[in-house]
Write an enzyme that holds these catalytic residues in place. Structure first.
Site, PDB file in Angstrom:
ATOM      1  CG  ASP A   1      -2.146  -0.650   0.875  1.00 22.27           C
ATOM      2  OD1 ASP A   1      -2.530  -1.179  -0.132  1.00 22.27           O
ATOM      3  OD2 ASP A   1      -3.076  -0.691   1.935  1.00 22.27           O
TER       4      ASP A   1
ATOM      5  CG  ASP B   1      -4.774  -7.338  15.344  1.00 27.36           C
ATOM      6  OD1 ASP B   1      -5.829  -6.560  16.087  1.00 27.36           O
ATOM      7  OD2 ASP B   1      -3.853  -6.954  15.327  1.00 27.36           O
TER       8      ASP B   1
END
Length: 528
Positions: free
Chosen positions: A131, A284
């Site tokens: 990214d 997460d």
């Protein structure tokens, strides 16, 4: 007249100070004393809850050690062996995802380590999710991927047009590629993580032989723990997190928060849980909670270390701690009702997740540290009517501190420094936790933790040649300086008028706040 009104004053100001003292007297008894006593009571109650949680975890760990309840004894595990008839087809297809963002200093480490994993090359796909917004860095990463591809490694370089969802968005898009449908498991490593070659051989067998297992998590090991005092402090905190908190969750309820890296997921578990979501900064933990509510079990391998880098600049560490404190609180706000209504997990598991995992560790632990030790205790020096019992002031904190230190025995001599530094960081953690609970401010702000790699080795020789310019105020942290001034004033007042000797602690804590406030902590990166 109390001690405030008896303080010596300059001529011409005595009338104002006397009037101020009278106002203080009129307000103190009906307002200040009851409020401060309530604050002390609440802080002591939270301290007791935290103490019980620490003792509970220590007891579980002791039982695990004595009974030798290793994951290999609780779950089926057999080493991967070559099949003469099936060949490499006996090995499941594994996807390795490496999300990164402008990771100039460390991208080669994670890519090289992932490509060096001991697994049949035709059963392994390395997926680099870049990214990066810097074209030069993107080009370097792409060249590195081509270099490994020329060696026969099945490596894919993937980019996207935007950063929607940040890391969660990148992982989600990565799972949508056609070649992923052939994979059964996905291992995830951040750009600074370097797994040993046998990582997959030690984790995948748990997933193969135990269909109820959705995640196998490894432990972080730190290559730069000795870089500075701040990294040593981080090592102490994170070693406790892994050796105690993660081990307790794995050994009792088969649940703990995924650490976002150094773990292997069963792709079916990710899909059943609803995939990656970017509604918080802890994607997460979000996935782990949702997967556990679907009935999936997790395993933590404390002896499976994966090398990684600690943030060594205070700016990077502060941003990381904001994300790690704000995200869990915000996730708790969004999921507490869903967790309580879930029908697939037991009542005790829900109690553990809501009370122990979220409320005590992610909320109470941060708030009580700052409110009690940096605000309430100092305030009591002005109000002698409010007394704090010795068990809450000394005994409980001492036991909690000692239990926290068991994860890193080599740093026991740094325990006092660790306590003072953790109290400073509790300022930011409390602010972030409240932002997450109230869904305010920077609740969804994502700042990638800066990694230095070998940057200091390359820049240090130039340091003498060109001294960096620093503008006055550029490295000042106002909240720390303000808190340090408050504590210093309280210490001086207690030294002059107090009887409890709080000033011994208050002076040390104020100095620590000043050191951090003037940015004399962590590594300073010389600007080229």
């Amino acid at each position: 007249m109390d001690r405030l009104s008896s303080t010596p004053v300059l001529p011409g100001r005595s009338g104002d100070v006397t009037q101020l003292g009278m106002v203080w007297e009129q307000v103190k008894a009906p307002v200040i004393v009851p409020l401060l006593r309530l604050a002390v009571f609440l802080c002591l109650a939270m301290s007791v809850m935290l103490f019980v949680e620490k003792v509970y975890m220590a007891t579980v760990i002791l039982a695990v050690k004595l009974l030798r309840k290793r994951p290999e004894t609780r779950y089926k595990w057999e080493p991967m062996e070559d099949d003469m008839e099936r060949g490499t087809a006996a090995y499941p297809m594994v996807l390795v995802q490496i999300p990164m963002f402008n990771e100039k200093e460390v991208y080669q480490l994670s890519i090289g380590a992932a490509c060096g994993l001991s697994w049949p090359s035709d059963r392994l796909i390395i997926q680099v999710l870049d990214d990066s917004t810097d074209p030069a860095i993107k080009e370097m990463v792409q060249i590195e991927c081509r270099r490994w591809a020329s060696k026969g490694v099945n490596i894919r370089y993937e980019i996207r047009d935007n950063r929607v969802g940040y890391k969660a968005g990148a992982l989600k898009i990565g799972m949508k590629h056609g070649y992923v449908k052939d994979c059964d498991y996905v291992a995830i490593f951040d750009a600074d993580f370097q797994p040993d070659p046998d990582f997959l051989c030690r984790t995948i067998p748990f997933l193969i032989h135990n269909p109820q297992i959705g995640l196998v998590q490894g432990r972080w090991r730190f290559v730069n723990a000795d870089e500075c005092l701040m990294t040593r402090m981080q090592e102490m905190s994170l070693d406790y997190h892994f050796a105690i908190e993660q081990e307790v969750g794995s050994s009792t309820y088969a649940f703990f928060g995924f650490n976002g890296t150094a773990g292997v997921w069963r792709i079916a578990a990710i899909n059943e849980a609803g995939g990656w979501k970017d509604r918080t900064t802890v994607e997460d933990m979000d996935l782990a909670v949702r997967a556990s509510l679907k009935g999936w079990k997790f395993i933590f391998l404390n002896d499976l270390g994966v090398k990684s880098e600690l943030p060594s600049t205070f700016k990077a560490f502060r941003h990381q701690q904001h994300r790690w404190s704000c995200g869990p609180a915000n996730l708790f706000r969004k999921m507490v009702v869903e967790i309580s209504k879930n029908k697939k997990v037991s009542l005790w598991t829900k109690v553990y997740v809501i009370y122990s995992f979220f409320f005590i560790r992610k909320i109470v632990g941060h708030i009580v540290t700052f409110i009690f030790y940096c605000l309430v205790i100092p305030a009591t020096v002005f109000v002698p009517e409010v007394e704090i019992p010795m068990w809450g002031l000394v005994y409980l904190p001492s036991v909690i501190t000692i239990l926290n230190s068991v994860g890193t025995p080599r740093s026991l001599h740094l325990l006092v420094f660790w306590v003072l530094f953790e109290n400073v960081m509790s300022l930011h953690r409390t602010k972030a936790t409240l932002s997450g609970l109230l869904d305010l401010g920077r609740v969804n702000e994502w700042v990638v933790t800066e990694k230095l790699g070998d940057i200091m080795k390359t820049k240090m020789p130039n340091k003498a040649a060109k001294k960096p310019r620093v503008r006055i105020g550029e490295r000042l942290h106002k909240m720390e300086l303000f808190t340090g001034a408050y504590l210093f004033f309280c210490a001086c007042y207690d030294l002059k008028y107090g009887k409890n000797h709080y000033f011994l602690y208050l002076f040390l804590q104020s100095i620590t706040f000043f050191i951090v406030g003037f940015d004399y902590v962590g590594t300073y990166i010389p600007q080229s």
